[in-house]
Structures are given as C-alpha cells and as structure tokens.
Enzyme design. Structure first.
Site, PDB file in Angstrom:
ATOM      1  N   SER A   1       1.055  -1.107   0.003  1.00  0.00           N
ATOM      2  CA  SER A   1      -0.029  -0.007  -0.030  1.00  0.00           C
ATOM      3  C   SER A   1       0.862   1.373  -0.064  1.00  0.00           C
ATOM      4  O   SER A   1       2.122   1.208   0.074  1.00  0.00           O
ATOM      5  CB  SER A   1      -0.955   0.120   1.238  1.00  0.00           C
ATOM      6  OG  SER A   1      -0.089   0.366   2.402  1.00  0.00           O
ATOM      7  N   LYS A   2       0.056   2.102  -0.083  1.00  0.00           N
ATOM      8  CA  LYS A   2       0.927   3.612  -0.127  1.00  0.00           C
ATOM      9  C   LYS A   2       2.042   3.810   1.113  1.00  0.00           C
ATOM     10  O   LYS A   2       3.322   4.365   0.795  1.00  0.00           O
ATOM     11  CB  LYS A   2      -0.255   4.807   0.245  1.00  0.00           C
ATOM     12  CG  LYS A   2      -0.783   5.199  -1.264  1.00  0.00           C
ATOM     13  CD  LYS A   2      -0.113   6.459  -1.615  1.00  0.00           C
ATOM     14  CE  LYS A   2      -0.367   6.508  -3.115  1.00  0.00           C
ATOM     15  NZ  LYS A   2       0.557   6.355  -3.882  1.00  0.00           N
ATOM     16  N   ARG A   3       1.715   3.398   2.328  1.00  0.00           N
ATOM     17  CA  ARG A   3       2.788   3.280   3.185  1.00  0.00           C
ATOM     18  C   ARG A   3       4.064   2.767   2.797  1.00  0.00           C
ATOM     19  O   ARG A   3       5.095   3.007   3.556  1.00  0.00           O
ATOM     20  CB  ARG A   3       1.976   2.081   4.212  1.00  0.00           C
ATOM     21  CG  ARG A   3       2.101   2.303   5.619  1.00  0.00           C
ATOM     22  CD  ARG A   3       0.920   1.727   6.389  1.00  0.00           C
ATOM     23  NE  ARG A   3       0.649   0.428   6.088  1.00  0.00           N
ATOM     24  CZ  ARG A   3       1.151  -0.934   6.109  1.00  0.00           C
ATOM     25  NH1 ARG A   3       2.367  -0.823   6.774  1.00  0.00           N
ATOM     26  NH2 ARG A   3       0.788  -1.874   5.820  1.00  0.00           N
ATOM     27  N   HIS A   4       3.997   1.678   2.161  1.00  0.00           N
ATOM     28  CA  HIS A   4       5.487   1.227   1.555  1.00  0.00           C
ATOM     29  C   HIS A   4       6.268   2.028   0.506  1.00  0.00           C
ATOM     30  O   HIS A   4       7.199   1.604  -0.010  1.00  0.00           O
ATOM     31  CB  HIS A   4       5.290  -0.110   1.000  1.00  0.00           C
ATOM     32  CG  HIS A   4       4.611  -1.246   1.918  1.00  0.00           C
ATOM     33  ND1 HIS A   4       3.281  -1.536   1.783  1.00  0.00           N
ATOM     34  CD2 HIS A   4       5.240  -1.913   2.845  1.00  0.00           C
ATOM     35  CE1 HIS A   4       3.157  -2.292   2.964  1.00  0.00           C
ATOM     36  NE2 HIS A   4       4.184  -2.743   3.421  1.00  0.00           N
ATOM     37  N   GLY A   5       5.472   3.260   0.031  1.00  0.00           N
ATOM     38  CA  GLY A   5       6.010   4.037  -0.934  1.00  0.00           C
ATOM     39  C   GLY A   5       5.427   4.101  -2.170  1.00  0.00           C
ATOM     40  O   GLY A   5       4.350   3.937  -2.165  1.00  0.00           O
TER      41      GLY A   5
END
Ligand code: GLU
Length: 489
Positions: free
Chosen positions: A251-255
């Site tokens: 997800s976005k959290r991973h970049g």
C-alpha cells in the site's frame, strides 16, 4: 498446457478506474499480456467503470498511459462497462424470466432487522433463510412495481456445492450453504460487479480469466452465474497478492505504488516489466534478468506461485542498474535526456555537445541505478562544486598537510603537456611514491576538491574530461576553503 488444449486464447485486463495503474494491477496486466503473446492470443482491455462516483476519465487515461509505458499493447476496442448498462439489465431480466433469478423488494431496514435478529442468536444471516420475495405471486410483484417500489434482482442459488478448477489453486469446492442469493442488479438498475464481469467475459469470449487472488472468493458466484445463463465458464487463474517487505499488503505506506511514480523516479519500463513478472512467477531456475522476448517464450501459468510475492525495492534498484549497464551509451543518454531536461542548469549547449556528454555517460554507466541520479552525477563536469560533502571534509581535509599535497599536485599537473588519462596517472603515482603516502591519502582529498564528493569514476578520466584549467582552478578554490575552514573550526 499443450497447444491443443488452448484453441483460441482471449484474455483481458479489467481495471476499475478508481485510481492510477498500481503495482498489483500492472502485474495482472503483464501476466495477461504475456499469456496472450505466448499463445498467439488476444489481450483485451476493459474499463470497469460502473461505479460512476469513484471512477474518473483522468484515471482511465492514467491507466492507459501506464500500459503504454510498459509497452503492453491491447487488441480490439476498449470496452467500457458504463456503456453497456442496457446489456446487463437485459441479461438480469432474462434470468428473472427463466426463473433463475427473482426481484426482491425488501427494504434496507427490514434486512438490517433480520440481520440483527440472527446476530442475537449467534447465527449467520442469509437471505435464502426465508427467501421472502421468492414467494411473491406474479400479481404481487406487478402491484409493487406499479407502486414504484424499488427492488434488486437476486440470483436464486441451487442447493448444490459449487466446484471449479483454478489453474493456480487447483480444485475448489464451496458448499452452497456458505453462499447466499446474491444481488446481481441494484435498485438503480446498475449491475453488480458479479453480473457485469460474467456478461462481459462471455460477450468478449474470454478464454482465461487471470486476475488477483482477492477475487478468488468471488469466483463461485461467477460460476453460478455462468450456470444460470447456461454458458461455459472460462478457465480461471488467480495470481498471488503482492506484499511489502513487512509482509503486509502493498500500500501507499510502502512508498510508490502507482506505476507512473516508477517512471518519475528513474526506472526503465523494461526493468519494471521484468521485475513485476518475477513477483509471483518463476522460470524454475535462478535467473532474474529476462528480456521481453524471453518472458513471452518462457512465461507459463504453471510457474505462478500460490503464495504472496514480496516487493523489494532494493532489488528493483539493483535490476535497474543491470538494465542500465546493458544499454549502449547512446541509448542511455537518450533515456536519460528527459531527466536532464528537467534541470534548469542543463542548457541546450550542454546537450548539443554530444561527444562530451557521451563520454561522461560511458563513465557513469556502471554506477547508475536510477536515471534520476544522472543529472546530479554529471553536474561537476559542467560547473565547479558549490559545496563539499561535509563528512568527506572532516575525513579528508583534516589539517594543513592536505594543502601541501594539493598544491604539489597542482604544480606538477600544471607542467603536463598532454593532459590526458595516462600522463595524469603517472604524475599522481610519482607524487604518492615521493610522499610515501597511500594512494587514497592523495586521491580522496583531490576527488573532494574536484567533484565536491567522495565517490566518482576513475579520477584520471574525470580530470582529463575536466581539462587542465578547471582542475587547477578547483584545486586552488579548495585550498582557500580548507585554510578558512581550519581557522574557523
Ligand atoms: N475490476 C476488477 C478490479 O479492478 C477486476 C475484475 C476482474 O478481473 O474480474 O479488481
């Protein structure tokens, strides 16, 4: 799979345009495209835009741009679900006519109350427990319709388990009690995803549905719909999810998750294609670098794993470096030029000196991981460093003795007639011998003076390209800086 088993392969990529083309979607598209190429089939594109509120034309364009960047050409015209609403409606009503589906007029409140009641008894709620609206007479249905009572259409499920074979997950059986008379058409006349997907895959004559395994749980419903229509279902292959390094769903959290961001951050499309194909697929050996043609030849669903794949950006960077190294200098420069043009300091004049820029490109190729690093890496060839790397200053310019070394270098370099690689090297080697210093003790302070940093390709080549005058000027500037710095600190 033998060629005889596959008559005519038609696969599709069916994104919902509620966001950009993301890593998972792109990987699904790639698997479909490779499968079609391998079997001389067709790869179709369908935009699943029945959710008018969440879908946008800008997203459709972004998805198309992403596919184009990856060079995944599709066949035939793009199918848009929003243009086929009448088709779905017709099919839903046909199922009602044939007794395979029925209209349900129950209100939300009524259903919520039944759900609460079941929850109190710690039971699972299913509409099929009472199938209230199935027992409405034709007259009652007509009357409700005359009164404009909103309704959904539900599929009437048979009392048999659903079975199908997934090319990746094998045989799957779902007990009918686990399923309900699910909705195929909403009160506003829009189809649910299940109805639209089945009608479209049938109309588009899709032979293989290759999609993310988050849809595996939807497939029994799709099989039931195929049965209700009396259609032959396609083959299914549900590909594994992609996880971040922390083993959570990417997800976005991973970049970056949108494909476009990988282009912006300096990755080559060929790298991304290769890398994404390896997320969940393996050729059976340890190879990691595959050309597009090799992937087309070797890709097979039997090589797709059941278990989730982990997205490792470090590996992607490494792979991009490998792809960059395999380019010719000219190709690399062409690919890097759009990134160069984004910098104000890169003038037309600089780019026009192809010979010079190509020489630098050749020197830096081994070190480049992403095209975005290129402008910064070549900057010192065009202007003197504006600042010096702080850590390197502390390490290599510790005391006055370094000024003596740099000045010695400067005066001896000044005497060279042909200022080129080998003569520069000879001078520097003789200085190190004379001073009885390790080579690094001489080269590191010099590199810092000339490039502003602590890493570079061969300094002799760098100096040749910089030219004598620049080299001498930069050494002088550095000496002034070092003296001042030592006084101040
Ligand atoms: N539109 C669905 C999605 O984006 C894909 C449906 C399918 O491939 O069947 O997840």
């Amino acid at each position: 799979m033998s060629a005889a088993e596959i008559k005519s392969v038609r696969v599709r990529f069916a994104p919902s345009p509620t966001g950009f083309l993301h890593i998972g979607g792109a990987r699904t598209a790639i698997f479909n495209w490779l499968f079609a190429q391998k079997h001389n089939g067709k790869f179709l594109l369908r935009i699943e835009d029945t959710d008018a509120e969440r879908s946008g034309q800008d997203m459709v364009e972004a998805i198309i741009e992403g596919l184009r960047w990856l060079n995944l050409d599709w066949d035939e015209e793009i199918v848009s679900q929003s243009r086929r609403l009448e088709v779905y409606k017709k099919h839903a009503h046909a199922l009602v006519q044939s007794g395979k589906a029925y209209k349900c007029f129950c209100s939300k409140e009524e259903l919520a109350a039944k759900r609460d009641e079941a929850a109190k008894k710690k039971q699972d709620y299913r509409y099929r427990n009472d199938r209230k609206c199935l027992s409405l007479t034709t007259g009652e249905v007509e009357e409700l319709e005359v009164r404009n009572q909103p309704y959904v259409i539900r599929l009437k499920l048979p009392e048999q388990p659903v079975q199908f074979t997934d090319m990746i997950h094998g045989n799957i059986t779902v007990h009918h009690k686990q399923l309900d008379d699910f909705i195929i058409m909403r009160p506003d006349g829009y189809p649910t995803y299940h109805l639209a997907v089945v009608v479209d895959d049938y109309d588009m004559q899709i032979s293989h549905v290759i999609r993310g395994d988050d849809h595996l749980s939807n497939t029994p419903k799709h099989i039931l719909l195929y049965k209700a229509f009396g259609w032959q279902p396609p083959q299914f292959a549900h590909v594994p999810l992609i996880l971040g390094m922390d083993k959570h769903r990417l997800s976005k959290r991973h970049g970056a998750t949108a494909i476009g961001e990988y282009e912006t951050s300096g990755y080559l499309a060929e790298t991304v294609l290769n890398f994404l194909t390896l997320l969940g697929w393996s050729s059976g050996d340890d190879r990691e670098i595959f050309s597009r043609a090799e992937l087309v030849k070797e890709f097979d669903i039997s090589g797709v794993a059941k278990k989730s794949a982990v997205f490792d950006e470090k590996k992607l960077e490494w792979m991009n470096g490998q792809y960059i190294m395999a380019l010719t200098d000219q190709e690399l420069l062409e690919k890097a030029t759009p990134y160069l043009k984004k910098q104000d300091w890169i003038t037309e004049e600089i780019l026009a000196d192809q010979k010079f820029v190509l020489k630098i490109t050749a020197m830096l190729k081994q070190r480049l991981k992403r095209l975005t690093e290129f402008p910064e890496m070549i900057a010192y060839f065009f202007s003197a460093p504006e600042r010096y790397e702080e850590k390197a200053v502390k390490k290599f310019w510790k005391d006055e003795s370094v000024i003596d070394i740099l000045q010695k270098i400067s005066s001896q370099l000044a005497a060279i007639k042909d200022f080129e690689n080998t003569s520069i090297e000879a001078v520097l080697r003789s200085i190190t011998d004379e001073l009885e210093l390790g080579f690094g003790k001489v080269m590191n302070p010099l590199r810092l003076a000339l490039t502003g940093g602590s890493v570079s390709p061969s300094m002799f080549e760098v100096m040749e390209l910089l030219g004598k005058q620049n080299v001498l000027e930069r050494i002088e500037t550095a000496c002034v800086y070092i003296r001042k710095n030592l006084v101040e600190n």
